[in-house]
Design a protein around this motif. Structure first.
Motif, mmCIF file in Angstrom:
data_model
loop_
_atom_site.group_PDB
_atom_site.id
_atom_site.type_symbol
_atom_site.label_atom_id
_atom_site.label_comp_id
_atom_site.label_asym_id
_atom_site.label_seq_id
_atom_site.Cartn_x
_atom_site.Cartn_y
_atom_site.Cartn_z
ATOM 1 N N GLY A 166 0.821 -1.196 0.000
ATOM 2 C CA GLY A 166 0.000 0.000 0.000
ATOM 3 C C GLY A 166 0.857 1.249 0.000
ATOM 4 N N LEU A 167 0.325 2.350 -0.520
ATOM 5 C CA LEU A 167 1.091 3.581 -0.572
ATOM 6 C C LEU A 167 1.411 4.099 0.826
ATOM 7 N N ILE A 168 0.450 3.976 1.747
ATOM 8 C CA ILE A 168 0.702 4.395 3.118
ATOM 9 C C ILE A 168 0.305 3.260 4.047
ATOM 10 N N SER A 169 1.221 2.855 4.905
ATOM 11 C CA SER A 169 0.963 1.770 5.845
ATOM 12 C C SER A 169 1.021 2.321 7.260
ATOM 13 N N ARG A 170 -0.074 2.194 7.984
ATOM 14 C CA ARG A 170 -0.108 2.597 9.390
ATOM 15 C C ARG A 170 -0.280 1.399 10.312
ATOM 16 N N SER A 171 -0.703 0.275 9.759
ATOM 17 C CA SER A 171 -0.838 -0.937 10.554
ATOM 18 C C SER A 171 0.540 -1.437 10.965
ATOM 19 N N GLU A 194 9.789 4.912 2.453
ATOM 20 C CA GLU A 194 10.260 5.845 3.465
ATOM 21 C C GLU A 194 9.624 5.549 4.815
ATOM 22 N N PHE A 195 10.392 5.774 5.860
ATOM 23 C CA PHE A 195 9.856 5.671 7.206
ATOM 24 C C PHE A 195 10.688 6.562 8.122
ATOM 25 N N ALA A 196 10.112 6.944 9.240
ATOM 26 C CA ALA A 196 10.818 7.725 10.257
ATOM 27 C C ALA A 196 10.850 6.920 11.544
ATOM 28 N N ALA A 197 11.940 7.033 12.285
ATOM 29 C CA ALA A 197 12.081 6.308 13.545
ATOM 30 C C ALA A 197 12.769 7.211 14.563
ATOM 31 N N ALA A 198 12.379 7.061 15.830
ATOM 32 C CA ALA A 198 12.852 7.949 16.896
ATOM 33 C C ALA A 198 13.794 7.219 17.849
ATOM 34 N N ILE A 249 4.709 4.808 10.713
ATOM 35 C CA ILE A 249 4.152 4.895 9.362
ATOM 36 C C ILE A 249 5.234 4.539 8.356
ATOM 37 N N VAL A 250 4.828 3.904 7.264
ATOM 38 C CA VAL A 250 5.715 3.632 6.137
ATOM 39 C C VAL A 250 5.010 4.079 4.872
ATOM 40 N N VAL A 251 5.721 4.798 4.015
ATOM 41 C CA VAL A 251 5.177 5.226 2.727
ATOM 42 C C VAL A 251 5.907 4.472 1.628
ATOM 43 N N SER A 252 5.139 3.801 0.775
ATOM 44 C CA SER A 252 5.701 3.022 -0.335
ATOM 45 C C SER A 252 5.153 3.591 -1.639
ATOM 46 N N GLN A 253 6.051 3.974 -2.525
ATOM 47 C CA GLN A 253 5.626 4.622 -3.764
ATOM 48 C C GLN A 253 6.407 4.065 -4.929
ATOM 49 N N GLN A 254 5.696 3.658 -5.981
ATOM 50 C CA GLN A 254 6.360 3.196 -7.182
ATOM 51 C C GLN A 254 6.920 4.399 -7.914
ATOM 52 N N ARG A 255 8.220 4.363 -8.224
ATOM 53 C CA ARG A 255 8.876 5.525 -8.803
ATOM 54 C C ARG A 255 8.370 5.786 -10.213
ATOM 55 N N ARG A 256 8.067 7.069 -10.452
ATOM 56 C CA ARG A 256 7.575 7.532 -11.758
ATOM 57 C C ARG A 256 6.337 6.772 -12.199
ATOM 58 N N ALA A 257 5.448 6.470 -11.236
ATOM 59 C CA ALA A 257 4.207 5.790 -11.588
ATOM 60 C C ALA A 257 3.272 6.719 -12.352
ATOM 61 N N LEU A 289 10.007 17.436 6.896
ATOM 62 C CA LEU A 289 8.692 16.967 6.472
ATOM 63 C C LEU A 289 8.731 15.447 6.355
ATOM 64 N N GLU A 290 8.185 14.780 7.341
ATOM 65 C CA GLU A 290 8.213 13.325 7.351
ATOM 66 C C GLU A 290 7.064 12.763 6.516
ATOM 67 N N PRO A 291 7.238 11.566 5.963
ATOM 68 C CA PRO A 291 6.152 10.927 5.227
ATOM 69 C C PRO A 291 4.890 10.830 6.081
ATOM 70 N N GLY A 292 3.760 11.155 5.452
ATOM 71 C CA GLY A 292 2.493 11.125 6.157
ATOM 72 C C GLY A 292 2.073 12.451 6.746
ATOM 73 N N THR A 293 2.988 13.453 6.778
ATOM 74 C CA THR A 293 2.640 14.772 7.304
ATOM 75 C C THR A 293 1.581 15.424 6.415
ATOM 76 N N ILE A 294 0.540 15.976 7.024
ATOM 77 C CA ILE A 294 -0.498 16.682 6.285
ATOM 78 C C ILE A 294 -0.190 18.175 6.327
ATOM 79 N N LEU A 295 -0.095 18.787 5.166
ATOM 80 C CA LEU A 295 0.146 20.221 5.025
ATOM 81 C C LEU A 295 -1.160 20.876 4.620
#
Length: 236
Positions: free
Chosen positions: A14-19, A94-98, A118-126, A173-179
């Motif tokens: 999935g593009l965004i994984s929160r599970s 991408e993912f962020a860890a503390a 959270i993990v963001v998975s994106q196919q490059r140049r989709a 700006l971490e993946p998943g941040t809402i602007l």
């Protein structure tokens, strides 16, 4: 699971994984493949490059190998949190860890961090992208009504989002941040406002040697004005 099966399995990520279980699955896949994991560390041009060694089955922590660059290790351990990315088989993950801290893994020094949220998975140049930097830099203010307002410069646009540069070194700006309330200001036109979700961020070096952060964002419910702008760019 064979290496080829692991690569094929990325196609259903999935593009965004929160599970937590899905995050663990994606991270375990990166670890099993031995893909490089990188993190850009501030304005000094340091990059922490390593491998993911272990994903805790209880979903409490992850372990990374130390980088060959000791300065990068020190910079990472001095931070409260860091963003990482890997690029397996045409994907960018991408993912962020503390809370990075020095630890031991199988008798060797390593870096232990809290389990990512959270993990963001994106196919490059989709999606097709149109470069805008060579035509006109479209300025916007991300999160204009919030606490992290800043100005950026758009560099490309696609049917689903934009890529932009921003220069303040203290903004991450971490993946998943809402602007919220991002204002795009096309020359000679009324400003357009749209909410966006950050998909990735990475540090780059521009042709003039200046360092900047490049981020990619997905539009959240773009309005008719923004859709008209998109249609104009893709007609050119």
């Amino acid at each position: 699971m064979a290496a080829g099966d692991r690569a094929a399995d990325l196609s259903i990520t999935g593009l965004i994984s929160r599970s937590p279980q899905e995050i663990a699955r994606v991270l375990a896949m990166i670890a099993a493949r031995g893909d490089a994991v990188r993190s850009s560390l501030g304005g000094g041009g340091l990059t922490f490059e390593s491998r993911l060694l272990h994903v805790d089955p209880a979903l409490a922590f992850i372990v990374l190998a130390l980088s060959a660059d000791q300065a990068a290790n020190r910079a990472l351990l001095a931070r409260p949190r860091a963003s990482f990315h890997a690029e397996p088989s045409g994907w960018r993950i991408e993912f962020a860890a503390a809370e990075p801290q020095l630890a031991q893994h199988q008798g060797r020094a390593a870096v232990r961090l809290r389990f990512p949220e959270i993990v963001v998975s994106q196919q490059r140049r989709a999606q097709e992208r149109v470069e805008v930097a060579s035509r006109v830099a479209l300025h916007f203010v991300a999160d204009a009504g919030g606490i992290i307002s800043f100005e950026g410069v758009m560099v490309d646009i696609s049917p689903i989002g934009i890529g932009f540069l921003q220069y303040p070194p203290d903004i991450t700006l971490e993946p998943g941040t809402i602007l919220k309330g991002c204002r795009i200001e096309p020359p000679g036109r009324p400003a357009l406002t749209v909410d966006m979700e950050v998909r990735y961020s990475t540090q780059i070096t521009l042709p003039d040697g200046q360092r900047a952060k490049r981020s990619g964002c997905r539009f959240i419910e773009p309005g008719p004005g923004l859709m008209a702008l998109l249609e104009e760019y893709f007609r050119k």
